[in-house]
Design a protein around this motif. Structure first.
Motif, PDB file in Angstrom:
ATOM      1  N   HIS A  89       0.863  -1.184   0.000  1.00  0.00           N
ATOM      2  CA  HIS A  89       0.000   0.000   0.000  1.00  0.00           C
ATOM      3  C   HIS A  89       0.898   1.231   0.000  1.00  0.00           C
ATOM      4  O   HIS A  89       1.974   1.212   0.591  1.00  0.00           O
ATOM      5  N   ASP A  90       0.451   2.296  -0.662  1.00  0.00           N
ATOM      6  CA  ASP A  90       1.267   3.504  -0.677  1.00  0.00           C
ATOM      7  C   ASP A  90       0.559   4.654   0.024  1.00  0.00           C
ATOM      8  O   ASP A  90      -0.659   4.784  -0.041  1.00  0.00           O
ATOM      9  N   VAL A  91       1.371   5.444   0.713  1.00  0.00           N
ATOM     10  CA  VAL A  91       0.884   6.596   1.468  1.00  0.00           C
ATOM     11  C   VAL A  91       1.725   7.798   1.072  1.00  0.00           C
ATOM     12  O   VAL A  91       2.956   7.746   1.116  1.00  0.00           O
ATOM     13  N   SER A  92       1.052   8.860   0.683  1.00  0.00           N
ATOM     14  CA  SER A  92       1.719  10.105   0.320  1.00  0.00           C
ATOM     15  C   SER A  92       1.037  11.245   1.059  1.00  0.00           C
ATOM     16  O   SER A  92      -0.196  11.323   1.089  1.00  0.00           O
ATOM     17  N   GLU A  93       1.835  12.119   1.671  1.00  0.00           N
ATOM     18  CA  GLU A  93       1.248  13.234   2.415  1.00  0.00           C
ATOM     19  C   GLU A  93       0.440  14.167   1.520  1.00  0.00           C
ATOM     20  O   GLU A  93      -0.525  14.786   1.965  1.00  0.00           O
ATOM     21  N   SER A  94       0.780  14.243   0.249  1.00  0.00           N
ATOM     22  CA  SER A  94       0.107  15.173  -0.652  1.00  0.00           C
ATOM     23  C   SER A  94      -1.253  14.672  -1.151  1.00  0.00           C
ATOM     24  O   SER A  94      -1.984  15.430  -1.780  1.00  0.00           O
ATOM     25  N   GLU A  95      -1.598  13.410  -0.879  1.00  0.00           N
ATOM     26  CA  GLU A  95      -2.876  12.869  -1.345  1.00  0.00           C
ATOM     27  C   GLU A  95      -3.803  12.572  -0.171  1.00  0.00           C
ATOM     28  O   GLU A  95      -3.372  12.088   0.869  1.00  0.00           O
ATOM     29  N   ARG A  96      -5.091  12.843  -0.364  1.00  0.00           N
ATOM     30  CA  ARG A  96      -6.111  12.584   0.657  1.00  0.00           C
ATOM     31  C   ARG A  96      -7.195  11.701   0.049  1.00  0.00           C
ATOM     32  O   ARG A  96      -7.585  11.888  -1.092  1.00  0.00           O
ATOM     33  N   VAL A  97      -7.663  10.726   0.817  1.00  0.00           N
ATOM     34  CA  VAL A  97      -8.741   9.831   0.383  1.00  0.00           C
ATOM     35  C   VAL A  97      -9.726   9.668   1.531  1.00  0.00           C
ATOM     36  O   VAL A  97      -9.428   9.995   2.670  1.00  0.00           O
ATOM     37  N   GLY A  98     -10.897   9.131   1.233  1.00  0.00           N
ATOM     38  CA  GLY A  98     -11.877   8.814   2.268  1.00  0.00           C
ATOM     39  C   GLY A  98     -12.581  10.011   2.871  1.00  0.00           C
ATOM     40  O   GLY A  98     -13.013   9.958   4.016  1.00  0.00           O
ATOM     41  N   GLN A  99     -12.696  11.103   2.105  1.00  0.00           N
ATOM     42  CA  GLN A  99     -13.413  12.259   2.619  1.00  0.00           C
ATOM     43  C   GLN A  99     -14.889  11.931   2.801  1.00  0.00           C
ATOM     44  O   GLN A  99     -15.481  11.231   1.983  1.00  0.00           O
ATOM     45  N   SER A 100     -15.463  12.428   3.889  1.00  0.00           N
ATOM     46  CA  SER A 100     -16.890  12.262   4.143  1.00  0.00           C
ATOM     47  C   SER A 100     -17.336  13.400   5.049  1.00  0.00           C
ATOM     48  O   SER A 100     -16.520  14.202   5.501  1.00  0.00           O
ATOM     49  N   SER A 101     -18.627  13.462   5.350  1.00  0.00           N
ATOM     50  CA  SER A 101     -19.105  14.512   6.257  1.00  0.00           C
ATOM     51  C   SER A 101     -18.521  14.311   7.651  1.00  0.00           C
ATOM     52  O   SER A 101     -18.280  15.261   8.390  1.00  0.00           O
ATOM     53  N   ARG A 102     -18.247  13.055   8.000  1.00  0.00           N
ATOM     54  CA  ARG A 102     -17.662  12.741   9.309  1.00  0.00           C
ATOM     55  C   ARG A 102     -16.174  13.086   9.351  1.00  0.00           C
ATOM     56  O   ARG A 102     -15.640  13.520  10.369  1.00  0.00           O
ATOM     57  N   VAL A 103     -15.491  12.903   8.225  1.00  0.00           N
ATOM     58  CA  VAL A 103     -14.054  13.189   8.120  1.00  0.00           C
ATOM     59  C   VAL A 103     -13.831  14.036   6.871  1.00  0.00           C
ATOM     60  O   VAL A 103     -13.448  13.526   5.822  1.00  0.00           O
TER      61      VAL A 103
END
Length: 163
Positions: free
Chosen positions: A44-58
Motif C-alpha cells: 500500500h502507498d501513502v503520500s502526504e500530498s494525497e487525501r482519500v476517504g473524505q466524508s461529512s464525518r471526516v
C-alpha cells in the motif's frame, strides 16, 4: 491513535544528505490490522500530498484508508505534518526516524523504499534525484567532486513513539 516512526539506517559514501521528495514521496508498506492481526499481502502507498476517504464525518480525509478484508475494521494512516527528516552523513550507520505516521487500526510491518529519494553529495557536490533504493543499495559518480558516491546496507524499522 498510535504514532509510528519509520527509521532508516544506511552507510553513506560521500553523501551529505539523503531525503525523500516530500510531500509527494510514496511510502510503500504492508500493514497489519490491530484488531484481527491480518497482514496485507500487497503493498500500500501513502503520500502526504494525497487525501482519500473524505466524508461529512471526516471532511479532510486520510492519506490512506481501507477496510480490513478479514474483520472489516476501518484502517487509516496519515503522515504527520512536518515530521519528514533528512538522513545525514552524521547519522550514517545509525537508525534515525525520517517520518512519523498517525495510525488508526493498523501498524506498518514492512517498508519498500522504491524510487523518489534525493541525495546530495559532500562539499557542495552534485544533487542526485529520483534515486531508487528498492535494491537497498545505490551507487553513482559525482562529476563535480570527481568521487564515487553511494548508499549501502539500507535497513528500516518501525517504532512506536511516545505521545
Amino acid at each position: 491513535m498510535v504514532k509510528i516512526g519509520l527509521q532508516i539506517n544506511a552507510q553513506l559514501e560521500n553523501i551529505e544528505e539523503l531525503k525523500t521528495n516530500h510531500p509527494d514521496y510514496r511510502f510503500f508498506f504492508k500493514i497489519k490490522c490491530t484488531n484481527c492481526g491480518e497482514v496485507s499481502d500487497k503493498w500500500h502507498d501513502v503520500s502526504e500530498s494525497e487525501r482519500v476517504g473524505q466524508s461529512s464525518r471526516v471532511p479532510n480525509g486520510f492519506n490512506f484508508y481501507m477496510k480490513c478484508k478479514i474483520c472489516s475494521r476501518e484502517i487509516s494512516v496519515d503522515v504527520v505534518e512536518h515530521s519528514n527528516q533528512s538522513y545525514t552523513l552524521d547519522d550514517s550507520g545509525k537508525f534515525k526516524t525520517i517520518v512519523t505516521f498517525d495510525c488508526r487500526g493498523a501498524e506498518p510491518v514492512e517498508f519498500s523504499p522504491q524510487t523518489g529519494w534525493i541525495a546530495k553529495s559532500v562539499e557542495n557536490g552534485q544533487v542526485f534525484e529520483d534515486i531508487d533504493l528498492s535494491e537497498d543499495d545505490w551507487a553513482d559518480y559525482d562529476e563535480k567532486n570527481k568521487s564515487a558516491v553511494g548508499i549501502s546496507e539500507f535497513q528500516f524499522q518501525f517504532i512506536k513513539l511516545k505521545k
